[in-house]
Design a protein around this motif. Structure first.
Motif, short mmCIF file in Angstrom:
data_model
loop_
_atom_site.label_atom_id
_atom_site.label_comp_id
_atom_site.label_asym_id
_atom_site.label_seq_id
_atom_site.Cartn_x
_atom_site.Cartn_y
_atom_site.Cartn_z
N GLY A 1 -103.13 -102.45 13.32
CA GLY A 1 -103.38 -101.56 12.19
C GLY A 1 -102.95 -100.14 12.47
N MET A 2 -103.20 -99.67 13.67
CA MET A 2 -102.81 -98.31 14.03
C MET A 2 -101.29 -98.17 14.08
SD MET A 2 -105.68 -97.53 16.98
CE MET A 2 -105.18 -95.82 17.19
N ILE A 3 -100.61 -99.18 14.62
CA ILE A 3 -99.16 -99.15 14.65
C ILE A 3 -98.59 -99.16 13.24
CG2 ILE A 3 -97.10 -100.43 15.33
CD1 ILE A 3 -98.42 -99.01 17.63
N LEU A 4 -99.17 -99.98 12.37
CA LEU A 4 -98.71 -100.04 10.98
C LEU A 4 -98.87 -98.69 10.30
CD1 LEU A 4 -99.12 -102.88 8.45
CD2 LEU A 4 -99.91 -100.62 7.80
N ILE A 5 -100.01 -98.05 10.48
CA ILE A 5 -100.25 -96.73 9.88
C ILE A 5 -99.22 -95.73 10.39
CG2 ILE A 5 -101.84 -94.77 9.86
CD1 ILE A 5 -104.13 -96.78 9.81
N LEU A 6 -98.98 -95.72 11.69
CA LEU A 6 -98.05 -94.77 12.28
C LEU A 6 -96.63 -94.98 11.74
CD1 LEU A 6 -97.48 -92.57 14.39
CD2 LEU A 6 -97.16 -94.38 16.08
N CYS A 7 -96.18 -96.22 11.71
CA CYS A 7 -94.81 -96.50 11.30
C CYS A 7 -94.59 -96.22 9.81
CB CYS A 7 -94.47 -97.96 11.61
SG CYS A 7 -94.37 -98.35 13.37
N PHE A 8 -95.48 -96.70 8.97
CA PHE A 8 -95.25 -96.58 7.54
C PHE A 8 -95.53 -95.17 7.02
CE2 PHE A 8 -95.09 -101.11 7.82
CZ PHE A 8 -94.22 -101.48 6.80
N SER A 9 -96.41 -94.43 7.66
CA SER A 9 -96.57 -93.03 7.26
C SER A 9 -95.31 -92.23 7.61
CB SER A 9 -97.79 -92.41 7.95
OG SER A 9 -97.64 -92.41 9.36
N ALA A 10 -94.68 -92.56 8.74
CA ALA A 10 -93.43 -91.89 9.11
C ALA A 10 -92.31 -92.26 8.15
CB ALA A 10 -93.04 -92.26 10.54
N ILE A 11 -92.24 -93.54 7.74
CA ILE A 11 -91.22 -93.97 6.79
C ILE A 11 -91.40 -93.26 5.45
CG2 ILE A 11 -90.41 -95.95 5.44
CD1 ILE A 11 -91.00 -97.68 7.92
N GLY A 12 -92.64 -93.18 4.98
CA GLY A 12 -92.90 -92.47 3.73
C GLY A 12 -92.57 -91.00 3.81
N ALA A 13 -92.90 -90.38 4.95
CA ALA A 13 -92.62 -88.96 5.12
C ALA A 13 -91.12 -88.69 5.13
CB ALA A 13 -93.25 -88.47 6.42
N LEU A 14 -90.36 -89.52 5.84
CA LEU A 14 -88.92 -89.30 5.94
C LEU A 14 -88.21 -89.54 4.62
CD1 LEU A 14 -88.19 -90.85 9.45
CD2 LEU A 14 -88.36 -88.44 8.83
N ALA A 15 -88.80 -90.35 3.75
CA ALA A 15 -88.20 -90.57 2.44
C ALA A 15 -88.14 -89.27 1.64
CB ALA A 15 -89.00 -91.62 1.67
N VAL A 16 -89.06 -88.35 1.93
CA VAL A 16 -89.09 -87.05 1.26
C VAL A 16 -88.43 -85.98 2.11
CG1 VAL A 16 -90.57 -85.22 0.37
CG2 VAL A 16 -91.15 -87.60 -0.07
N VAL A 17 -88.85 -85.88 3.36
CA VAL A 17 -88.38 -84.81 4.24
C VAL A 17 -86.89 -84.94 4.53
CG1 VAL A 17 -88.70 -83.72 6.49
CG2 VAL A 17 -90.66 -84.62 5.26
N GLY A 18 -86.39 -86.19 4.55
CA GLY A 18 -84.97 -86.38 4.83
C GLY A 18 -84.08 -85.66 3.83
N GLU A 19 -84.47 -85.65 2.57
CA GLU A 19 -83.68 -84.95 1.55
C GLU A 19 -83.78 -83.44 1.69
OE1 GLU A 19 -82.86 -86.35 -2.49
OE2 GLU A 19 -84.61 -87.65 -2.22
N TYR A 20 -84.94 -82.96 2.10
CA TYR A 20 -85.09 -81.52 2.31
C TYR A 20 -84.26 -81.04 3.50
CZ TYR A 20 -88.82 -81.01 -1.14
OH TYR A 20 -89.54 -80.97 -2.30
N SER A 21 -84.24 -81.82 4.57
CA SER A 21 -83.53 -81.40 5.78
C SER A 21 -82.02 -81.38 5.58
CB SER A 21 -83.89 -82.33 6.94
OG SER A 21 -83.50 -83.66 6.66
N THR A 22 -81.50 -82.28 4.75
CA THR A 22 -80.06 -82.31 4.50
C THR A 22 -79.64 -81.44 3.33
OG1 THR A 22 -80.30 -84.25 3.05
CG2 THR A 22 -79.91 -84.66 5.40
N GLY A 23 -80.60 -80.97 2.54
CA GLY A 23 -80.29 -80.18 1.37
C GLY A 23 -79.94 -81.02 0.16
N MET A 24 -80.01 -82.33 0.29
CA MET A 24 -79.68 -83.23 -0.81
C MET A 24 -80.65 -83.05 -1.97
SD MET A 24 -77.51 -85.49 -1.73
CE MET A 24 -77.32 -86.76 -2.99
N ILE A 25 -81.85 -82.58 -1.68
CA ILE A 25 -82.84 -82.41 -2.73
C ILE A 25 -82.37 -81.39 -3.77
CG2 ILE A 25 -84.15 -80.57 -1.59
CD1 ILE A 25 -85.63 -83.60 -3.46
N ARG A 26 -81.60 -80.38 -3.34
CA ARG A 26 -81.09 -79.38 -4.28
C ARG A 26 -80.09 -80.02 -5.24
NH1 ARG A 26 -81.02 -76.67 0.71
NH2 ARG A 26 -82.56 -74.98 0.86
N THR A 27 -79.24 -80.89 -4.71
CA THR A 27 -78.28 -81.59 -5.56
C THR A 27 -79.00 -82.50 -6.56
OG1 THR A 27 -76.69 -81.58 -3.74
CG2 THR A 27 -76.28 -83.12 -5.56
N THR A 28 -80.04 -83.16 -6.08
CA THR A 28 -80.81 -84.06 -6.94
C THR A 28 -81.45 -83.30 -8.09
OG1 THR A 28 -81.27 -85.55 -5.10
CG2 THR A 28 -82.71 -85.69 -7.01
#
Length: 283
Positions: A92-119
């Protein structure tokens, strides 16, 4: 005159161009999510690790079963301890760690590349964009969570059934364990998305997600009333209550309905933060 003509032309184009439909935004977010090579590998890796943790514990009980005395074996079967192996605490702890990171990167990834501005330039309706992102991520992680929970239960009980200690999905509490463990994946992903939308930085978002979802439950205790009440508001403690096998004993007990409400409240609040926080400051 040139500026006036340009402004008029832009206004005419804006009026003539149809607004993006929500299903178009869903398709766009789906493409963006799967266009990253890391997405399928991250999801697959997380699933395999969680399943391996659960099956490993079940195999240990299978392997050392002959070394248990008859009283211990009878107690294991009578108390349905096989449910503990269906989805372990470490898994359960591993699942929480992995999927919270996946959810975070789905948002933060666009901010870090600047793609969010294009969107947002293409679709000024920011809340609609983020709502589509929430739906896509929640849907994908729900399917992945169901696969992990279902496979873990089936494999662990198949291993233990070879010793006559496995249980079926019809056993009281078994279906609840599978559903609660499956929904823990999208819940963790939504919390990661909400934190990522607010912080907008990969490292700080992942650290904050770990603190909120995993560290806080270790800090609070159920030995005092105020601390137990605080613990009962956390997703990890709610999951622990829902997967509890056998008789539930604690100094300050709480109901299964309360645990499900914690699940729903965290998911709803996280989704609202993700959708509304984009208007707090410029991108």
């Amino acid at each position: 005159m040139t500026s006036l003509a340009t402004a008029r032309t832009s206004a005419e184009l804006a009026v003539g161009e149809p607004r993006a439909r929500f299903r178009d935004l869903l398709a766009s977010e789906w493409i963006k999510l799967w266009s990253l090579r890391s997405t399928p590998w991250s999801l697959l890796g997380a699933e395999l690790v969680v399943i391996a943790f659960n099956v490993g514990i079940a195999y240990d009980h299978y392997r050392y079963w002959p070394t248990f005395d008859r009283e211990h074996q009878a107690q294991f079967i009578e108390q349905k301890m096989a449910l503990w192996d269906a989805f372990t605490t470490n898994a359960g702890m591993i699942l929480i760690l992995c999927f919270s990171a996946i959810g975070a990167l789905a948002v933060v990834g666009e901010y870090s590349t600047g793609m969010i501005r294009t969107t947002f330039a293409a679709v000024p309706a920011r809340r609609s964009v983020m709502a589509a992102k929430v739906v896509v991520v929640a849907g994908v992680t729900t399917v992945c969570g169901a696969m992990v929970a279902g496979a873990s239960f089936a494999l662990t009980q198949a291993v233990l059934s070879a010793r006559g200690a496995g249980v079926s999905i019809g056993e009281p509490g078994a279906l609840r364990l599978v559903v609660a463990s499956a929904l823990l994946a999208p819940l963790s992903a939504l919390v990661g998305m909400a934190i990522g939308t607010v912080l907008r930085h990969s490292a700080s978002t992942i650290v904050a997600s770990v603190v909120v979802l995993l560290v806080l439950p270790l800090v609070v205790s159920d030995q005092r009333h105020w601390s137990a009440v605080l613990a009962h508001t956390l997703p990890y403690e709610a999951w622990m209550r829902l997967v509890q096998a056998g008789q539930y004993e604690t100094l300050y007990p709480w109901s299964l309905g309360g645990a499900w409400c914690v699940y729903g409240a965290w998911a709803l609040v996280a989704a609202v933060i993700t959708v509304t926080a984009v208007h707090l400051r410029d991108q």
